[in-house]
Design a protein around this motif. Structure first.
Motif, PDB file in Angstrom:
ATOM      1  N   THR A  13       6.918   0.538   3.563  1.00  0.00           N
ATOM      2  CA  THR A  13       7.726  -0.616   3.167  1.00  0.00           C
ATOM      3  C   THR A  13       7.495  -0.938   1.687  1.00  0.00           C
ATOM      4  OG1 THR A  13       5.986  -2.215   3.670  1.00  0.00           O
ATOM      5  CG2 THR A  13       7.477  -1.604   5.474  1.00  0.00           C
ATOM      6  N   GLY A  14       8.385  -1.721   1.126  1.00  0.00           N
ATOM      7  CA  GLY A  14       8.209  -2.160  -0.243  1.00  0.00           C
ATOM      8  C   GLY A  14       6.924  -2.946  -0.414  1.00  0.00           C
ATOM      9  N   SER A  15       6.635  -3.800   0.540  1.00  0.00           N
ATOM     10  CA  SER A  15       5.429  -4.614   0.485  1.00  0.00           C
ATOM     11  C   SER A  15       4.173  -3.748   0.497  1.00  0.00           C
ATOM     12  CB  SER A  15       5.398  -5.585   1.669  1.00  0.00           C
ATOM     13  OG  SER A  15       4.212  -6.341   1.683  1.00  0.00           O
ATOM     14  N   ASP A  16       4.138  -2.745   1.387  1.00  0.00           N
ATOM     15  CA  ASP A  16       2.976  -1.863   1.452  1.00  0.00           C
ATOM     16  C   ASP A  16       2.812  -1.054   0.166  1.00  0.00           C
ATOM     17  OD1 ASP A  16       2.313  -2.717   3.960  1.00  0.00           O
ATOM     18  OD2 ASP A  16       2.504  -0.768   4.948  1.00  0.00           O
ATOM     19  N   MET A  17       3.915  -0.589  -0.393  1.00  0.00           N
ATOM     20  CA  MET A  17       3.819   0.182  -1.621  1.00  0.00           C
ATOM     21  C   MET A  17       3.305  -0.688  -2.770  1.00  0.00           C
ATOM     22  SD  MET A  17       4.451   3.293  -0.909  1.00  0.00           S
ATOM     23  CE  MET A  17       4.640   4.003  -2.538  1.00  0.00           C
ATOM     24  N   GLY A  18       3.623  -1.973  -2.728  1.00  0.00           N
ATOM     25  CA  GLY A  18       3.083  -2.901  -3.712  1.00  0.00           C
ATOM     26  C   GLY A  18       1.567  -2.964  -3.626  1.00  0.00           C
ATOM     27  N   LYS A  19       1.034  -2.944  -2.409  1.00  0.00           N
ATOM     28  CA  LYS A  19      -0.415  -2.973  -2.225  1.00  0.00           C
ATOM     29  C   LYS A  19      -1.059  -1.704  -2.777  1.00  0.00           C
ATOM     30  CE  LYS A  19      -0.001  -5.793   1.963  1.00  0.00           C
ATOM     31  NZ  LYS A  19      -0.064  -5.823   3.448  1.00  0.00           N
ATOM     32  N   PHE A  20      -0.390  -0.576  -2.588  1.00  0.00           N
ATOM     33  CA  PHE A  20      -0.912   0.684  -3.105  1.00  0.00           C
ATOM     34  C   PHE A  20      -0.891   0.672  -4.631  1.00  0.00           C
ATOM     35  CE2 PHE A  20      -0.136   5.219  -4.318  1.00  0.00           C
ATOM     36  CZ  PHE A  20      -1.360   5.729  -3.929  1.00  0.00           C
ATOM     37  N   MET A  21       0.193   0.178  -5.228  1.00  0.00           N
ATOM     38  CA  MET A  21       0.283   0.118  -6.678  1.00  0.00           C
ATOM     39  C   MET A  21      -0.797  -0.764  -7.278  1.00  0.00           C
ATOM     40  SD  MET A  21       4.337   0.178  -7.648  1.00  0.00           S
ATOM     41  CE  MET A  21       4.891  -1.077  -6.495  1.00  0.00           C
ATOM     42  N   ILE A  22      -1.043  -1.897  -6.644  1.00  0.00           N
ATOM     43  CA  ILE A  22      -2.075  -2.812  -7.130  1.00  0.00           C
ATOM     44  C   ILE A  22      -3.453  -2.159  -7.037  1.00  0.00           C
ATOM     45  CG2 ILE A  22      -3.286  -4.975  -6.633  1.00  0.00           C
ATOM     46  CD1 ILE A  22      -0.524  -6.144  -5.883  1.00  0.00           C
ATOM     47  N   ALA A  23      -3.695  -1.423  -5.929  1.00  0.00           N
ATOM     48  CA  ALA A  23      -4.971  -0.721  -5.776  1.00  0.00           C
ATOM     49  C   ALA A  23      -5.167   0.322  -6.863  1.00  0.00           C
ATOM     50  CB  ALA A  23      -5.048  -0.071  -4.396  1.00  0.00           C
TER      51      ALA A  23
END
Length: 217
Positions: free
Chosen positions: A207-217
């Motif tokens: 999801t877009g939300s999950d990919m945001g978490k990966f980018m932040i990591a």
């Protein structure tokens, strides 16, 4: 939209199911980000490098149960793979399947056909889905876990990515949330789910939300 470790915008656009007019939900609608999947494969490799289990400059045959022949005596390394400089030819035929029965296990896929080497390793950028899948197979063999399970345990879970998967076929609860695929909006004809035979190179659903978490990591 992520910047400086923060989510600036999280919003869904359009429909994930045209027939049902289901709106895209940035937290729950899964999409197929294709070769962005490779970033997870590289992350997994680097985790194992940090643990001292892999060496980026070692002949990859050290980690495999089949042989990738050298080119003029020069072996392929994980550094070559991760910079797309293995010098391997690329083939698209057979990469994508629309039926689960046409997907072979990762080891069988890799052993069925080893690409020819057309450039000296480290010399020339040459995009390779096959080489990326080799890296994923090395993660699998080194960790002792199937590739999709390793990613789930060591990347998705720590980051709270609850709606992401490399598994094929994808888990039923996540399949129900995955956006339908269409060749065009005007056509409106739903296309079958695409299975990727070289899974570490492109089988992610997220999801877009999950990919945001990966980018932040």
């Amino acid at each position: 939209l992520v910047k400086d470790g923060k989510v600036l915008l999280e919003k869904g656009y359009g429909f994930s199911d045209l027939a049902k007019r289901t709106p895209v939900d940035p937290e729950r609608t899964l999409f197929r980000p294709g070769s962005i999947s490779k970033l997870f494969t590289w992350t997994a490799v680097m985790q194992l490098v940090e643990e001292g289990k892999l060496n980026l400059d070692e002949d990859v045959n050290k980690y495999l149960d089949f042989t990738i022949p050298p080119y003029d005596g020069k072996p392929v390394t994980l550094r070559n793979i991760m910079t797309h400089t293995t010098g391997m030819e690329e083939a698209i035929r057979g990469l994508i399947a629309n039926d689960e029965k046409d997907v072979a296990p990762l080891d069988a896929t890799l052993k069925h056909w080893v690409p020819e080497r057309v450039y000296e390793p480290g010399s020339t950028p040459a995009y390779s889905n096959y080489a990326t899948a080799v890296a994923g197979y090395i993660v699998q063999r080194t960790s002792g876990q199937p590739f999709d399970q390793y990613i789930a345990q060591h990347i998705f879970q720590p980051l709270g990515m609850q709606h992401s998967s490399f598994t094929q076929p994808i888990q039923k609860n996540l399949l129900a949330m995955t956006s339908k695929g269409y060749k065009s909006a005007s056509d409106g004809k739903e296309q079958p789910y695409e299975y990727i035979n070289l899974a570490p190179a492109g089988s992610l659903a997220s999801t877009g939300s999950d990919m945001g978490k990966f980018m932040i990591a």
